[in-house]
Design a protein around this motif. Structure first.
Motif, short mmCIF file in Angstrom:
data_model
loop_
_atom_site.label_atom_id
_atom_site.label_comp_id
_atom_site.label_asym_id
_atom_site.label_seq_id
_atom_site.Cartn_x
_atom_site.Cartn_y
_atom_site.Cartn_z
N THR A 491 -1.77 -5.33 -11.24
CA THR A 491 -0.63 -6.25 -11.23
C THR A 491 0.69 -5.49 -11.05
OG1 THR A 491 -0.54 -6.16 -13.65
CG2 THR A 491 -1.80 -7.95 -12.66
N LYS A 492 0.66 -4.18 -11.28
CA LYS A 492 1.87 -3.37 -11.11
C LYS A 492 2.12 -2.98 -9.66
CE LYS A 492 1.59 -1.32 -15.73
NZ LYS A 492 1.47 -0.06 -16.50
N LEU A 493 1.10 -3.09 -8.81
CA LEU A 493 1.23 -2.73 -7.40
C LEU A 493 1.59 -3.97 -6.61
CD1 LEU A 493 0.93 -0.43 -5.31
CD2 LEU A 493 -1.44 -1.16 -5.01
N GLN A 494 2.79 -4.00 -6.09
CA GLN A 494 3.29 -5.18 -5.40
C GLN A 494 3.56 -4.87 -3.93
OE1 GLN A 494 3.61 -8.30 -6.94
NE2 GLN A 494 2.49 -7.21 -8.54
N GLY A 495 3.84 -5.94 -3.15
CA GLY A 495 4.21 -5.77 -1.75
C GLY A 495 3.03 -5.68 -0.80
N MET A 496 1.83 -5.93 -1.30
CA MET A 496 0.64 -5.86 -0.44
C MET A 496 0.17 -7.25 -0.04
SD MET A 496 -1.81 -2.88 -1.99
CE MET A 496 -2.91 -3.09 -0.55
N LYS A 497 -0.51 -7.30 1.10
CA LYS A 497 -1.17 -8.52 1.55
C LYS A 497 -2.61 -8.17 1.92
CE LYS A 497 3.00 -10.76 3.34
NZ LYS A 497 3.65 -11.38 4.53
N PRO A 498 -3.55 -9.09 1.68
CA PRO A 498 -4.94 -8.80 2.05
C PRO A 498 -5.07 -8.48 3.53
CG PRO A 498 -4.84 -10.73 0.65
CD PRO A 498 -3.42 -10.39 1.03
N SER A 499 -5.88 -7.50 3.86
CA SER A 499 -6.04 -7.06 5.24
C SER A 499 -7.44 -6.48 5.41
CB SER A 499 -5.00 -5.99 5.58
OG SER A 499 -5.29 -5.37 6.81
N PRO A 500 -8.00 -6.59 6.62
CA PRO A 500 -9.29 -5.92 6.85
C PRO A 500 -9.18 -4.40 6.66
CG PRO A 500 -8.79 -7.46 8.62
CD PRO A 500 -7.56 -7.36 7.79
N TRP A 501 -7.96 -3.85 6.89
CA TRP A 501 -7.72 -2.41 6.72
C TRP A 501 -6.50 -2.26 5.83
CZ3 TRP A 501 -7.99 -4.75 11.60
CH2 TRP A 501 -9.25 -4.69 12.20
N PRO A 502 -6.69 -2.21 4.50
CA PRO A 502 -5.55 -2.20 3.56
C PRO A 502 -4.58 -1.06 3.87
CG PRO A 502 -7.64 -2.39 2.38
CD PRO A 502 -7.98 -2.12 3.81
N TYR A 503 -3.30 -1.37 3.78
CA TYR A 503 -2.27 -0.36 4.01
C TYR A 503 -1.27 -0.41 2.86
CZ TYR A 503 0.01 -4.52 5.99
OH TYR A 503 0.51 -5.79 6.19
N PHE A 504 -0.65 0.75 2.59
CA PHE A 504 0.16 0.91 1.39
C PHE A 504 1.61 1.27 1.67
CE2 PHE A 504 -4.25 1.39 0.36
CZ PHE A 504 -4.40 0.60 -0.78
N TRP A 505 2.02 1.31 2.96
CA TRP A 505 3.45 1.29 3.21
C TRP A 505 3.92 -0.12 2.84
CZ3 TRP A 505 -0.01 1.95 7.39
CH2 TRP A 505 -0.16 0.83 8.22
N ASN A 506 5.16 -0.24 2.45
CA ASN A 506 5.74 -1.50 1.96
C ASN A 506 5.25 -1.91 0.57
OD1 ASN A 506 7.17 -1.69 4.36
ND2 ASN A 506 5.68 -3.04 5.33
#
Length: 510
Positions: A491-506
């Motif tokens: 819950t502390k990691l924000q700014g993500m959206k579900p994706s077939p290839w998760p990415y962590f910029w933004n």
């Protein structure tokens, strides 16, 4: 030609990313912190051109970039390119303007020389590059900021191929050898910092990163570097990934079984992508028993996909026994060829084909327990094959070993994998003659090549329907069913959206 491409790109919208997320407190993005990401195993290579493994694409997209990528509608959008290319009226010539001021991690400025050298390497090294290599007349630099690709004949999926992060056409410094770079140098928002086998791969912020100025838009637009570090940690055991997510050891844990969704709620956020992927069996059509199409058809006849999915997934809301390679709602959806081939469980037909064509050579199924679904579907295939007269050798190994072994046609007969619903069928790895399985067929080539040359969207869809029918008739691979994927996110990691290839910029830590 441009008008047709625009229509075609608009037709390629995928219905991706319906997510079940717990409400989160809205806050300003914060700079700093480390994201610990639990992945299913060791990455087999740090060179994204060389592999079609999704894990390779997930990790390397943070330090390597492509000329183009996909926006939230899964339409092609520029990344290292300044704009979409100018395409000649005959569809054979693509002129690409490059962004200025893009810097590699070694401090050098990206120029057309780097792009030309990288694209030529891609056609030699990458399975997807080899897919189009024979149709490329030239790749040349016009000046320091423009590149031109000239084709022998139109190839409509070219932009999607250049945008894809799987066996990707990433841009490297000129002079990078065909061998995998020991110290990857790209243009991405994070740099390759340290790799400790069986412990972690550490990426750190690239302070001189040249982000696009547009608003973030799926893989397109701005890529903000809020996190100081991203650590990809190989965690082969799924229960360990779950427990680590629940205790806060991992900020993100991939490939969690559907049965864990209730455990995750409250202590972490369940990250669900729906629909996400389809699972499939891939057969070695080059060597071994399944070089015989009759034995491939025997396996296809024997399988009961509904029961296989029930055992492997468990919760009905996470799977669907659907034989169409694109489900309903996708522009590429068609049922052509499916009837009479998918989910038949016809043991009598399968037994007859085995008796007429099989010499008793054991069928080697390679599988891994680092992804429990992979193991369960392999186990189910083993039982169905034994029931109709095949001898079976089920070999369980770690994921990295499986990826290495499947590259050698002498070492296996079946493996299971998954693929997301891609913007264009031409991007399916299993349709490439160089992909493990090595399906070569006159019918495949004629239909596939015609589809890739055709610029009319409706005619392309009709040709795809024909190709799906060829796939079901020749059975080089077999769809098991549609799956939703589940991951666990702090819950502390924000700014993500579900994706077939998760990415962590933004992404950022609260």
């Amino acid at each position: 030609m441009k008008r047709y491409l625009k229509r075609w790109q608009a037709a390629c919208v995928m219905a991706v990313a319906a997510c079940l997320l717990a409400p989160a407190t809205v806050s300003a993005q914060k700079r700093g912190g480390v994201a610990n990401v639990a992945v299913i195993g060791e990455v087999p290579t740090f060179d994204p051109m060389a592999s079609t493994a999704d894990l390779v694409g997930v990790i390397t997209q943070h330090y390597y970039e492509t000329l183009f990528t996909f926006d939230s509608k899964w339409e092609v959008t520029p990344l290292l390119a300044a704009t979409l290319p100018e395409i000649s009226a005959d569809g054979k010539q693509y002129t690409i303007a490059l962004r200025s001021g893009v810097t590699f991690h070694n401090g050098a400025t990206m120029t057309s020389k780097d792009v030309v050298d990288s694209l030529k390497r891609w056609t030699r090294v990458a399975p997807r590059g080899k897919q189009v290599a024979d149709n490329i007349e030239t790749i040349e630099a016009i000046d320091s900021s423009h590149v031109r690709i000239t084709l022998k004949e139109p190839y409509v999926p070219l932009l999607s191929l250049l945008a894809f992060n799987n066996a990707a056409a990433v841009i490297m410094p000129a002079g990078t050898s065909d061998a995998a770079p020991k110290q990857p140098i790209g243009t991405g928002p994070y740099t390759f910092h340290e790799y400790r086998p069986d412990q972690y791969l550490q990426l750190t912020r690239f302070d001189n990163y040249a982000s696009r100025e547009e608003a973030p838009n799926n893989f397109g637009g701005a890529r903000h570097q809020y996190l100081d570090e991203i650590r990809f940690v190989p965690v082969p055991d799924v229960n360990t990934r779950i427990e680590g997510a629940l205790t806060g050891q991992y900020d993100y844990a991939e490939v969690i079984g559907a049965e864990a969704v209730d455990r995750i709620k409250g202590q972490a956020e369940p990250f669900v992508l729906k629909p996400a992927v389809f699972y499939l069996y891939v057969l070695n059509t080059q060597k071994g028993p399944f070089a015989n199409v009759k034995l491939r058809q025997a396996m296809q006849a024997a399988l009961n996909m509904e029961d296989t999915l029930a055992v492997a997934i468990g919760r009905k809301e996470f799977y669907s026994a659907n034989g169409a390679l694109y489900p309903e709602g996708y522009v590429w959806h068609t049922d052509k060829g499916v009837g009479g081939h998918y989910n038949t469980g016809d043991l009598d037909k399968a037994t007859r084909l085995v008796k007429e064509n099989y010499d008793g050579t054991p069928i080697r199924i390679i599988a891994t327990r680092q992804n429990e679904i992979n193991y369960q579907v392999a186990l189910m295939a083993s039982e169905y094959l034994k029931a109709v007269g095949f001898k079976v050798d089920l070999q369980v190994m770690d994921w990295a070993t499986l990826l290495g072994r499947r590259a050698n046609p002498d070492l296996w007969d079946i493996f299971a994998t998954s693929t997301p619903y891609l913007p264009d069928p031409a991007l399916m790895a299993t349709l490439s003659e160089s992909y493990p399985g090595w399906w070569v067929s006159p019918e495949r080539s004629a239909t596939f090549d015609a589809m890739n040359r055709e610029i009319d969207p409706e005619k392309r869809k009709a040709l795809w329907a024909d190709l799906q029918a060829v796939i079901y008739e020749q059975a080089p691979f077999m769809k098991i069913g549609d799956l939703n994927t589940l991951a666990a996110k702090s819950t502390k990691l924000q700014g993500m959206k579900p994706s077939p290839w998760p990415y962590f910029w933004n992404a950022y830590k609260e």
